[in-house]
Design a protein around this motif. Structure first.
Motif, PDB file in Angstrom:
ATOM      1  N   THR A 160       0.827  -1.202   0.000  1.00  0.00           N
ATOM      2  CA  THR A 160       0.000   0.000   0.000  1.00  0.00           C
ATOM      3  C   THR A 160       0.862   1.253   0.000  1.00  0.00           C
ATOM      4  O   THR A 160       0.572   2.227  -0.710  1.00  0.00           O
ATOM      5  CB  THR A 160      -0.934   0.000   1.219  1.00  0.00           C
ATOM      6  OG1 THR A 160      -1.790  -1.142   1.166  1.00  0.00           O
ATOM      7  CG2 THR A 160      -1.786   1.260   1.255  1.00  0.00           C
ATOM      8  N   ALA A 161       1.932   1.249   0.779  1.00  0.00           N
ATOM      9  CA  ALA A 161       2.824   2.412   0.815  1.00  0.00           C
ATOM     10  C   ALA A 161       3.400   2.700  -0.565  1.00  0.00           C
ATOM     11  O   ALA A 161       3.468   3.860  -1.001  1.00  0.00           O
ATOM     12  CB  ALA A 161       3.945   2.172   1.826  1.00  0.00           C
ATOM     13  N   GLU A 218      -8.602  -6.418  -1.297  1.00  0.00           N
ATOM     14  CA  GLU A 218      -9.461  -5.788  -0.289  1.00  0.00           C
ATOM     15  C   GLU A 218      -8.715  -4.684   0.454  1.00  0.00           C
ATOM     16  O   GLU A 218      -9.251  -3.580   0.663  1.00  0.00           O
ATOM     17  CB  GLU A 218      -9.956  -6.834   0.708  1.00  0.00           C
ATOM     18  CG  GLU A 218     -10.977  -7.817   0.140  1.00  0.00           C
ATOM     19  CD  GLU A 218     -11.281  -8.933   1.132  1.00  0.00           C
ATOM     20  OE1 GLU A 218     -10.869  -8.793   2.317  1.00  0.00           O
ATOM     21  OE2 GLU A 218     -11.926  -9.926   0.742  1.00  0.00           O
ATOM     22  N   ARG A 219      -7.492  -4.953   0.863  1.00  0.00           N
ATOM     23  CA  ARG A 219      -6.734  -3.983   1.648  1.00  0.00           C
ATOM     24  C   ARG A 219      -6.296  -2.793   0.807  1.00  0.00           C
ATOM     25  O   ARG A 219      -6.302  -1.653   1.283  1.00  0.00           O
ATOM     26  CB  ARG A 219      -5.532  -4.667   2.300  1.00  0.00           C
ATOM     27  CG  ARG A 219      -5.966  -5.626   3.412  1.00  0.00           C
ATOM     28  CD  ARG A 219      -4.805  -6.277   4.117  1.00  0.00           C
ATOM     29  NE  ARG A 219      -5.279  -7.065   5.246  1.00  0.00           N
ATOM     30  CZ  ARG A 219      -5.465  -6.597   6.483  1.00  0.00           C
ATOM     31  NH1 ARG A 219      -5.219  -5.323   6.745  1.00  0.00           N
ATOM     32  NH2 ARG A 219      -5.896  -7.383   7.464  1.00  0.00           N
ATOM     33  N   LEU A 220      -5.921  -3.024  -0.453  1.00  0.00           N
ATOM     34  CA  LEU A 220      -5.568  -1.904  -1.321  1.00  0.00           C
ATOM     35  C   LEU A 220      -6.775  -1.017  -1.591  1.00  0.00           C
ATOM     36  O   LEU A 220      -6.661   0.214  -1.626  1.00  0.00           O
ATOM     37  CB  LEU A 220      -4.993  -2.420  -2.641  1.00  0.00           C
ATOM     38  CG  LEU A 220      -3.584  -3.008  -2.600  1.00  0.00           C
ATOM     39  CD1 LEU A 220      -3.232  -3.625  -3.947  1.00  0.00           C
ATOM     40  CD2 LEU A 220      -2.553  -1.959  -2.216  1.00  0.00           C
ATOM     41  N   ALA A 221      -7.937  -1.633  -1.765  1.00  0.00           N
ATOM     42  CA  ALA A 221      -9.145  -0.870  -2.050  1.00  0.00           C
ATOM     43  C   ALA A 221      -9.527   0.050  -0.886  1.00  0.00           C
ATOM     44  O   ALA A 221     -10.110   1.123  -1.095  1.00  0.00           O
ATOM     45  CB  ALA A 221     -10.303  -1.819  -2.365  1.00  0.00           C
ATOM     46  N   ARG A 222      -9.173  -0.350   0.334  1.00  0.00           N
ATOM     47  CA  ARG A 222      -9.508   0.475   1.499  1.00  0.00           C
ATOM     48  C   ARG A 222      -8.677   1.754   1.556  1.00  0.00           C
ATOM     49  O   ARG A 222      -9.146   2.787   2.067  1.00  0.00           O
ATOM     50  CB  ARG A 222      -9.262  -0.309   2.792  1.00  0.00           C
ATOM     51  CG  ARG A 222     -10.200  -1.460   3.037  1.00  0.00           C
ATOM     52  CD  ARG A 222      -9.796  -2.154   4.337  1.00  0.00           C
ATOM     53  NE  ARG A 222     -10.255  -3.539   4.382  1.00  0.00           N
ATOM     54  CZ  ARG A 222      -9.805  -4.437   5.242  1.00  0.00           C
ATOM     55  NH1 ARG A 222      -8.877  -4.079   6.127  1.00  0.00           N
ATOM     56  NH2 ARG A 222     -10.255  -5.667   5.236  1.00  0.00           N
ATOM     57  N   SER A 232      -7.305   1.991  -6.925  1.00  0.00           N
ATOM     58  CA  SER A 232      -6.819   0.654  -6.609  1.00  0.00           C
ATOM     59  C   SER A 232      -6.316  -0.015  -7.883  1.00  0.00           C
ATOM     60  O   SER A 232      -7.062  -0.124  -8.867  1.00  0.00           O
ATOM     61  CB  SER A 232      -7.940  -0.189  -5.994  1.00  0.00           C
ATOM     62  OG  SER A 232      -7.434  -1.416  -5.515  1.00  0.00           O
ATOM     63  N   PRO A 233      -5.068  -0.454  -7.913  1.00  0.00           N
ATOM     64  CA  PRO A 233      -4.517  -1.031  -9.146  1.00  0.00           C
ATOM     65  C   PRO A 233      -5.098  -2.409  -9.457  1.00  0.00           C
ATOM     66  O   PRO A 233      -5.632  -3.091  -8.584  1.00  0.00           O
ATOM     67  CB  PRO A 233      -3.022  -1.151  -8.826  1.00  0.00           C
ATOM     68  CG  PRO A 233      -2.966  -1.282  -7.343  1.00  0.00           C
ATOM     69  CD  PRO A 233      -4.086  -0.448  -6.812  1.00  0.00           C
ATOM     70  N   ARG A 234      -4.984  -2.786 -10.709  1.00  0.00           N
ATOM     71  CA  ARG A 234      -5.356  -4.138 -11.127  1.00  0.00           C
ATOM     72  C   ARG A 234      -4.374  -5.135 -10.551  1.00  0.00           C
ATOM     73  O   ARG A 234      -3.176  -4.858 -10.466  1.00  0.00           O
ATOM     74  CB  ARG A 234      -5.343  -4.205 -12.659  1.00  0.00           C
ATOM     75  CG  ARG A 234      -5.902  -5.493 -13.248  1.00  0.00           C
ATOM     76  CD  ARG A 234      -6.066  -5.388 -14.757  1.00  0.00           C
ATOM     77  NE  ARG A 234      -4.936  -5.911 -15.478  1.00  0.00           N
ATOM     78  CZ  ARG A 234      -4.028  -5.172 -16.106  1.00  0.00           C
ATOM     79  NH1 ARG A 234      -4.107  -3.854 -16.076  1.00  0.00           N
ATOM     80  NH2 ARG A 234      -3.021  -5.733 -16.762  1.00  0.00           N
ATOM     81  N   LEU A 235      -4.855  -6.286 -10.139  1.00  0.00           N
ATOM     82  CA  LEU A 235      -4.006  -7.333  -9.571  1.00  0.00           C
ATOM     83  C   LEU A 235      -4.016  -8.545 -10.489  1.00  0.00           C
ATOM     84  O   LEU A 235      -5.079  -8.997 -10.923  1.00  0.00           O
ATOM     85  CB  LEU A 235      -4.504  -7.743  -8.180  1.00  0.00           C
ATOM     86  CG  LEU A 235      -4.505  -6.666  -7.095  1.00  0.00           C
ATOM     87  CD1 LEU A 235      -5.105  -7.230  -5.812  1.00  0.00           C
ATOM     88  CD2 LEU A 235      -3.100  -6.166  -6.829  1.00  0.00           C
ATOM     89  N   GLU A 236      -2.829  -9.072 -10.783  1.00  0.00           N
ATOM     90  CA  GLU A 236      -2.699 -10.253 -11.626  1.00  0.00           C
ATOM     91  C   GLU A 236      -1.638 -11.171 -11.027  1.00  0.00           C
ATOM     92  O   GLU A 236      -0.778 -10.732 -10.259  1.00  0.00           O
ATOM     93  CB  GLU A 236      -2.274  -9.883 -13.056  1.00  0.00           C
ATOM     94  CG  GLU A 236      -3.229  -8.966 -13.801  1.00  0.00           C
ATOM     95  CD  GLU A 236      -4.484  -9.665 -14.294  1.00  0.00           C
ATOM     96  OE1 GLU A 236      -4.582 -10.896 -14.115  1.00  0.00           O
ATOM     97  OE2 GLU A 236      -5.351  -8.978 -14.865  1.00  0.00           O
TER      98      GLU A 236
END
Length: 358
Positions: free
Chosen positions: A272-273, A302-306, A311-315
């Motif tokens: 996140t940082a 979930e944690r990035l969205a908070r 919020s970036p795409r995750l792959e």
């Protein structure tokens, strides 16, 4: 030739001189164009790039394995070799193993070292601008070692050295998921990252960009150890213990589920940082724990969205254990391009000139 002139903006005569020179130095192969039996005037010629005129090598010196990939100038792998090693090997033993694997890969490609125009090495730890490892918490005796300098004598060309996370993100952008700004998350018994910002690999002034694990409050330095401690047999190899925990979590074991959630929380703090700092389009999960993406990606998302306004795409990476080696190949290919660009306009594009260009 008219098409070559049109595409390059050169005059017909200049295009003809350049292509003849490139063909003479082995860069191009030519033949008469297919005219379906119809020919008027001077026969047209068709040119193709000879990717086999030169080669590069990508070397991955890891804690558990050493891999070498030899590729032509189009990036096609023409020879490779891989051996398992011990995390406890001394630096001299690891370097000797890397030398043996490199020679085996060159033999598989039917090349000697002179046929390699550029090479790159990926390794764990922080790598300084001169290619020396300035910090390594994984490999014994590795601080101060410059593996590129050791291997350069075999290939008779300078060898770049980079952190494994940096090379993994290069490989991902080349052969996997692409984005102009992205974070490659190297997960396993240690955590690391590689960063691409605005389409360019970002290493920082001393090669320490992305070393978020240095902030111990984030918990990256011992996250895998705490995860493995929840295994039924925590005294076993940490990789094996972690695999047990991930499988138990899939089977809804409460202790394992809690351990995985704690591990994801540790990872998410540092991630996140970095995400708030560079605002990436994409985060790619790779490394030894990529097989647990089914568990980790939803928790990280979930944690990035908070916390992240965007919020970036995750792959999950599909490159597996080849990511660092492929990234080393990509860096070596980029080095060839840079050396060609650095040559004076009157310098012939010979292998010797390209190998030793600044």
């Amino acid at each position: 030739m008219r098409e070559v002139a049109d595409q390059t903006g050169l005059s017909w005569r200049t295009a003809s001189v350049v292509t003849e020179s490139l063909e003479a130095h082995g860069w191009l192969a030519s033949g008469e164009a297919d005219t379906n039996g119809k020919r008027l005037g001077r026969p047209a010629r068709r040119y193709r790039f000879r990717a086999d005129v030169g080669h590069v090598a990508g070397i991955d010196i890891g804690s558990h394995a050493i891999s070498v990939y030899v590729a032509d100038l189009a990036g096609t792998i023409v020879g490779s070799h891989r051996v398992k090693v011990s995390p406890h090997d001394s630096a001299p033993d690891r370097l000797a193993a890397a030398e043996a694997v490199l020679r085996a890969a060159l033999a598989a490609a039917k090349l000697d070292g002179v046929g390699v125009w550029a090479a790159a090495v990926g390794t764990t730890g922080i790598v300084g601008p001169d290619g020396s490892v300035t910090k390594s918490a994984v490999l014994p005796g590795w601080v101060g070692v410059n593996p590129g300098k050791h291997l350069a004598g075999i290939m008779r060309c300078p060898v770049s050295v980079a952190n494994d996370g940096n090379l993994a993100v290069l490989a991902e952008r080349w052969r996997g998921h692409r984005a102009d700004t992205m974070i490659y998350l190297l997960t396993g018994v240690r955590l690391g990252v590689g960063l691409v910002i605005a389409g360019q690999l970002h290493r920082g002034s001393a090669g320490a960009a992305g070393e978020i694990g240095e902030i111990h409050e984030f918990g990256w330095h011992d996250a895998a150890e705490r995860l493995a401690s929840a295994a039924p047999d925590p005294a076993s190899d940490r990789n094996h213990a972690a695999k047990q925990v991930f499988q138990a979590a899939r089977d809804h074991d409460a202790t394992a589920v809690a351990a995985v959630e704690r591990f994801a929380a540790d990872v998410a703090r540092g991630l996140t940082a970095m995400a708030l700092t560079i605002d990436p389009d994409l985060v790619v999960l790779g490394g030894g724990f990529a097989y647990a993406a089914d568990l980790l990606l939803p928790l990280l998302g979930e944690r990035l969205a908070r916390s992240c306004p965007h919020s970036p795409r995750l792959e999950v990476s599909q490159l597996g254990e080849e990511s660092v080696g492929f990234g080393a190949v990509r860096l070596a290919l980029d080095t060839v391009k840079q050396r060609i660009s650095a040559l004076d306009s009157g310098t012939p594009l010979t292998p010797a000139a390209i190998r030793m260009a600044p």
